[in-house]
Design an enzyme around this catalytic site. Structure first.
Site, PDB file in Angstrom:
ATOM      1  N   GLN A   1       0.837  -1.200   0.000  1.00  0.00           N
ATOM      2  CA  GLN A   1       0.000   0.000   0.000  1.00  0.00           C
ATOM      3  C   GLN A   1       0.872   1.249   0.000  1.00  0.00           C
ATOM      4  OE1 GLN A   1      -2.362   1.842   3.391  1.00  0.00           O
ATOM      5  NE2 GLN A   1      -4.011   0.808   2.274  1.00  0.00           N
TER       6      GLN A   1
ATOM      7  N   TYR B   1      -6.627  10.613   4.712  1.00  0.00           N
ATOM      8  CA  TYR B   1      -5.234  10.881   4.376  1.00  0.00           C
ATOM      9  C   TYR B   1      -5.155  11.764   3.115  1.00  0.00           C
ATOM     10  CZ  TYR B   1      -4.205   7.443   7.979  1.00  0.00           C
ATOM     11  OH  TYR B   1      -4.128   6.776   9.185  1.00  0.00           O
TER      12      TYR B   1
ATOM     13  N   GLU C   1     -10.960  12.181  12.284  1.00  0.00           N
ATOM     14  CA  GLU C   1     -11.609  13.308  12.954  1.00  0.00           C
ATOM     15  C   GLU C   1     -13.125  13.164  13.036  1.00  0.00           C
ATOM     16  OE1 GLU C   1      -9.040  17.134  11.724  1.00  0.00           O
ATOM     17  OE2 GLU C   1      -9.352  15.672  10.118  1.00  0.00           O
TER      18      GLU C   1
ATOM     19  N   ARG D   1     -16.748  12.068  14.255  1.00  0.00           N
ATOM     20  CA  ARG D   1     -17.332  11.714  15.552  1.00  0.00           C
ATOM     21  C   ARG D   1     -18.335  10.585  15.406  1.00  0.00           C
ATOM     22  NH1 ARG D   1     -13.743  12.639  18.671  1.00  0.00           N
ATOM     23  NH2 ARG D   1     -15.192  12.490  20.434  1.00  0.00           N
TER      24      ARG D   1
ATOM     25  N   ARG E   1     -15.817  -3.700  10.023  1.00  0.00           N
ATOM     26  CA  ARG E   1     -16.752  -4.370  10.935  1.00  0.00           C
ATOM     27  C   ARG E   1     -17.358  -5.637  10.346  1.00  0.00           C
ATOM     28  NH1 ARG E   1     -16.626  -5.385  15.236  1.00  0.00           N
ATOM     29  NH2 ARG E   1     -18.757  -5.146  15.960  1.00  0.00           N
TER      30      ARG E   1
ATOM     31  N   ARG F   1      -8.383  -6.584  11.146  1.00  0.00           N
ATOM     32  CA  ARG F   1      -8.212  -7.032  12.533  1.00  0.00           C
ATOM     33  C   ARG F   1      -8.574  -8.499  12.765  1.00  0.00           C
ATOM     34  NH1 ARG F   1     -11.760  -2.802  15.540  1.00  0.00           N
ATOM     35  NH2 ARG F   1     -12.994  -3.227  13.674  1.00  0.00           N
TER      36      ARG F   1
ATOM     37  N   CYS G   1      -2.761  -8.047  19.402  1.00  0.00           N
ATOM     38  CA  CYS G   1      -4.194  -8.299  19.516  1.00  0.00           C
ATOM     39  C   CYS G   1      -4.508  -8.686  20.949  1.00  0.00           C
ATOM     40  CB  CYS G   1      -4.614  -9.416  18.563  1.00  0.00           C
ATOM     41  SG  CYS G   1      -6.367  -9.877  18.716  1.00  0.00           S
TER      42      CYS G   1
ATOM     43  N   GLN H   1     -14.450 -11.927  33.606  1.00  0.00           N
ATOM     44  CA  GLN H   1     -15.175 -10.689  33.357  1.00  0.00           C
ATOM     45  C   GLN H   1     -15.577 -10.516  31.897  1.00  0.00           C
ATOM     46  OE1 GLN H   1     -14.647  -7.552  36.673  1.00  0.00           O
ATOM     47  NE2 GLN H   1     -12.653  -7.690  35.663  1.00  0.00           N
TER      48      GLN H   1
ATOM     49  N   ALA I   1      -7.173  -6.103  30.087  1.00  0.00           N
ATOM     50  CA  ALA I   1      -7.249  -7.390  29.396  1.00  0.00           C
ATOM     51  C   ALA I   1      -6.060  -7.613  28.474  1.00  0.00           C
ATOM     52  CB  ALA I   1      -8.552  -7.486  28.611  1.00  0.00           C
TER      53      ALA I   1
END
Length: 700
Positions: free
Chosen positions: A100, A170, A256, A258, A296, A319, A361, A420, A683
């Site tokens: 990239q 970017y 940036e 929200r 996601r 991820r 991770c 937890q 964690a």
């Protein structure tokens, strides 16, 4: 029948035939400038795990465009051998890899090389905290040449393809947006001229890489007020293809913005429709180049449904390949239950990438450390180890021990492992934390770990005669010294009261584990003492679960309902938000609300609970709890926080009931996780300690 037939269908990007339709998306690792084997080992393991085409983290085309000192510089010779080792290793493993090309623009780190960031216009960046230097015509021409040279070098080094980074706010994205491009020359002034620089880069790279595959990552929606419209986004996609792009990889959002884009509270697949819009625009323009959807999507089954819908041609996941390098091969072979699922926490990945820490991770601390912790280790002398406590530290310690050949028994007082994480999995948007528990249940069973659940170890004789004991017994809630704050966790239904020494009824006062265990019994006016991550998560849960309802029933929405509510909440769809079901106040003595949470998660979750009506107070002095609620001093005056339920979530203390017994008996033992200390423990640290201790004990 072939599992996931849509994903299994090969597809070509330009001259490159891909074996399936799952890409590993770009991730900056903060390993790109290290001299050791870590960078190559990271990519090689994922190639072996079945990744089709992998895209590297952004390689800056110049020092002015680097996001930090840890970024690779593709046009500087000292970086080339490192990339050759990556390419050779990936090809030896049967994989494909694209480089990239990257320029941060106004997001560049001035401290990295002492170069003031360059951008289309002098628009202050709240992300990099600077006002960039507007680029001159000479600098624009030089930057286009830098992209072209970087593409040529990538192909020379053996990369299978090149991707241009034009998304996530970017430089290229900055030229396309009216927010950051306020020029009035040939590089800006209207939407046509704002497309000039992005397409000039694509044209230049195409010329220098010849027939090699060229991907362009562009923003499907900037999620910044006043930025590019959907029409402008679609026109830019068409222009990139006309300039030579072989595929369009659709990203989302700016740093940036929200609007959360990558956090766990964002519904799965929330952004695919934006990529679908790009695909439709290209089809209308007569183009059939593949469109890649991203963000996601954290399972192969989700990716299959997305591709089957026809909205996109491929799915990019980043991820999820950190959480499990073998997500593709496991899923394709029918072992999806053994996939370690990305939980969208960002704590060891995106949060680290924005600084200088190597990316890893939370649920897979081996990520980025593959060369330090090889997959297959051999025990010199197999050992018997008892692990007491099955939270994050204990689960990972048991896994590392068993993977190294140790005979492991895992003890916990609960009926299910997870610690937890079981509470976290109840919180809106955090259902994937239970996928971590599912993974460890299946993986530990596969490795032969013996479960000893429902057993609170109070006497070390219960453990038999292990060679070593790992104590991962976690934490206990910290108590507070406020008059009236004595706990009465026994009450489990609304209306239960306790009577003070003066004969007046007081609110229920419970600690956070009991609050999570019986959410439906909590009243309609809640005061939470403490405002760390657990308190914020509890508030998030309580605003959605009604008093007297079945535990968790309305909280973890799924599918379309969850997506619709998210889009409405962020003004991306029409509708009205549901009214909160409780009056909740979260407060703390010092520090910010949610302090200790990950930097890319805290703001989003705190924003969400405030939008849901939760009141948040800091710099509070607690005075007393009486029959009306909690009396505090805030802003120099006494205030009453009316409450029928008070929850104590004011931190934690180590829970180590066994080390004294073990030491007195001369039994070798190691204390890890929260049982060792709570300062700085989270964690991420707990899982990493489990890995390191478990590996060391299994192999020595």
């Amino acid at each position: 029948m072939v599992a996931f037939p849509q994903l299994h269908a090969p597809i070509a990007i330009g001259t490159l035939l891909l074996p399936h339709r799952v890409l590993m998306g770009s991730m900056h690792l903060n390993l790109e400038t290290t001299e050791g084997p870590e960078l190559a080992a990271f990519y090689v393991e994922r190639a072996r795990g079945g990744a089709g085409l992998m895209v590297t983290g952004g390689a800056a085309v110049s020092r002015a465009g680097a996001g930090g000192a840890g970024y690779a510089l593709i046009n500087e010779p000292e970086h080339w051998d490192r990339w050759r080792r990556v390419v050779d290793g990936v090809h030896d493993a049967g994989g494909l890899i694209a480089l990239q090309l990257f320029h941060a623009g106004r997001y560049a780190d001035e401290a990295a090389f002492g170069i003031r960031p360059l951008a289309p216009s002098a628009v202050y960046s709240t992300y990099s905290k600077c006002t960039p230097q507007p680029m001159t015509a000479t600098q624009i021409a030089a930057t286009i040449a830098d992209f072209a040279a970087g593409g040529a070098k990538a192909i020379e080094l053996g990369f299978d393809a090149v991707e241009i980074m034009g998304s996530e706010g970017y430089l290229i994205n900055q030229f396309a947006s009216p927010v950051t491009n306020q020029r009035e020359d040939e590089w800006g002034g209207d939407s046509d001229r704002r497309r000039a620089f992005p397409t000039a880069v694509t044209t230049a790279v195409r010329l220098t890489i010849g027939s090699a595959p060229l991907l362009v990552r562009m923003s499907g929606a900037d999620l910044v007020p006043g930025s590019s419209s959907g029409r402008e986004v679609n026109a830019l996609a068409v222009a990139h293809v006309s300039a030579g792009a072989d595929a369009i990889d659709v990203g989302i959002g700016w740093h940036e913005s929200r609007v959360p884009t990558t956090q766990s509270l964002v519904p799965h697949g929330a952004w695919i429709d934006f990529a679908a819009g790009v695909k439709a625009a290209l089809r209308d323009a007569g183009s059939s180049v593949p469109v890649i959807g991203s963000n996601r999507v954290n399972s192969i089954s989700q990716a299959e449904r997305i591709v089957a819908s026809g909205k996109v041609d491929l799915v990019s996941m980043a991820r999820p390949f950190l959480a499990d390098p073998f997500i593709v091969s496991k899923s394709f072979s029918g072992d999806a239950q053994l996939v370690n699922t990305c939980i969208g926490c960002n704590e060891a990945c995106i949060d680290h990438s924005l600084g200088i820490k190597p990316v890893s991770c939370l649920v897979n601390p081996r990520a980025g450390r593959e060369s330090q912790f090889p997959l297959r280790t051999r025990a010199v002398t197999p050992r018997t180890v008892a692990v007491v406590g099955a939270g994050p530290a204990g689960m990972e310690a048991a896994r590392a021990l068993a993977a190294g050949g140790a005979r492991v028994a895992l003890w916990d007082s609960g009926q299910r492992i997870g610690g937890q994480f079981l509470m976290a999995g109840m919180v809106p948007g955090k259902a994937d934390f239970l996928e971590t528990v599912r993974y460890f249940e299946n993986e530990l069973a596969r490795l032969g770990v013996q479960f000893r659940l429902g057993n609170a170890v109070t006497d070390i004789a219960q453990l038999g005669h292990p060679h070593h004991v790992v104590l991962a017994t976690g934490v206990l809630p910290r108590t507070v010294t406020v008059p009236g704050a004595a706990l009465n966790n026994a009450f489990t239904t609304p209306g239960d009261d306790r009577v003070s020494s003066a004969g007046t009824t007081l609110p229920r006062v419970i600690d956070y584990p009991h609050a999570f265990a019986d959410v439906s019994s909590i009243g309609e006016r809640v005061a939470i003492i403490g405002a760390g991550g657990i308190a914020v998560d509890l508030a998030h849960l309580l605003v959605e679960v009604t008093s007297g309802s079945c535990l968790g029933e309305p909280a973890p929405l799924s599918g379309r309902a969850s997506l619709d509510r998210f889009l409405v909440a962020h003004h991306l769809a029409e509708g009205t938000q549901a009214s909160p079901v409780r009056q909740i106040t979260v407060m703390r003595r010092t520090g910010s609300i949610g302090a200790g949470m990950g930097i890319t998660t805290r703001w989003a979750v705190v924003q969400a609970i405030r939008a849901a009506g939760v009141r948040t107070l800091t710099d509070v002095r607690y005075d007393r709890i009486d029959q009306r609620g909690v009396w505090i001093e805030h802003d120099g005056r006494e205030q009453l926080i009316e409450a029928d339920t008070v929850v104590i979530a004011a931190g934690q203390v180590p829970n180590d009931p066994l080390s004294a017994q073990l030491a007195a008996s001369g039994i070798a033992h190691t204390v890890i996780g929260g049982a060792l200390h709570t300062a700085g423990m989270n964690a991420v640290a707990a899982f990493e300690q489990g890995l390191r201790v478990g590996t060391a004990l299994a192999t020595t």
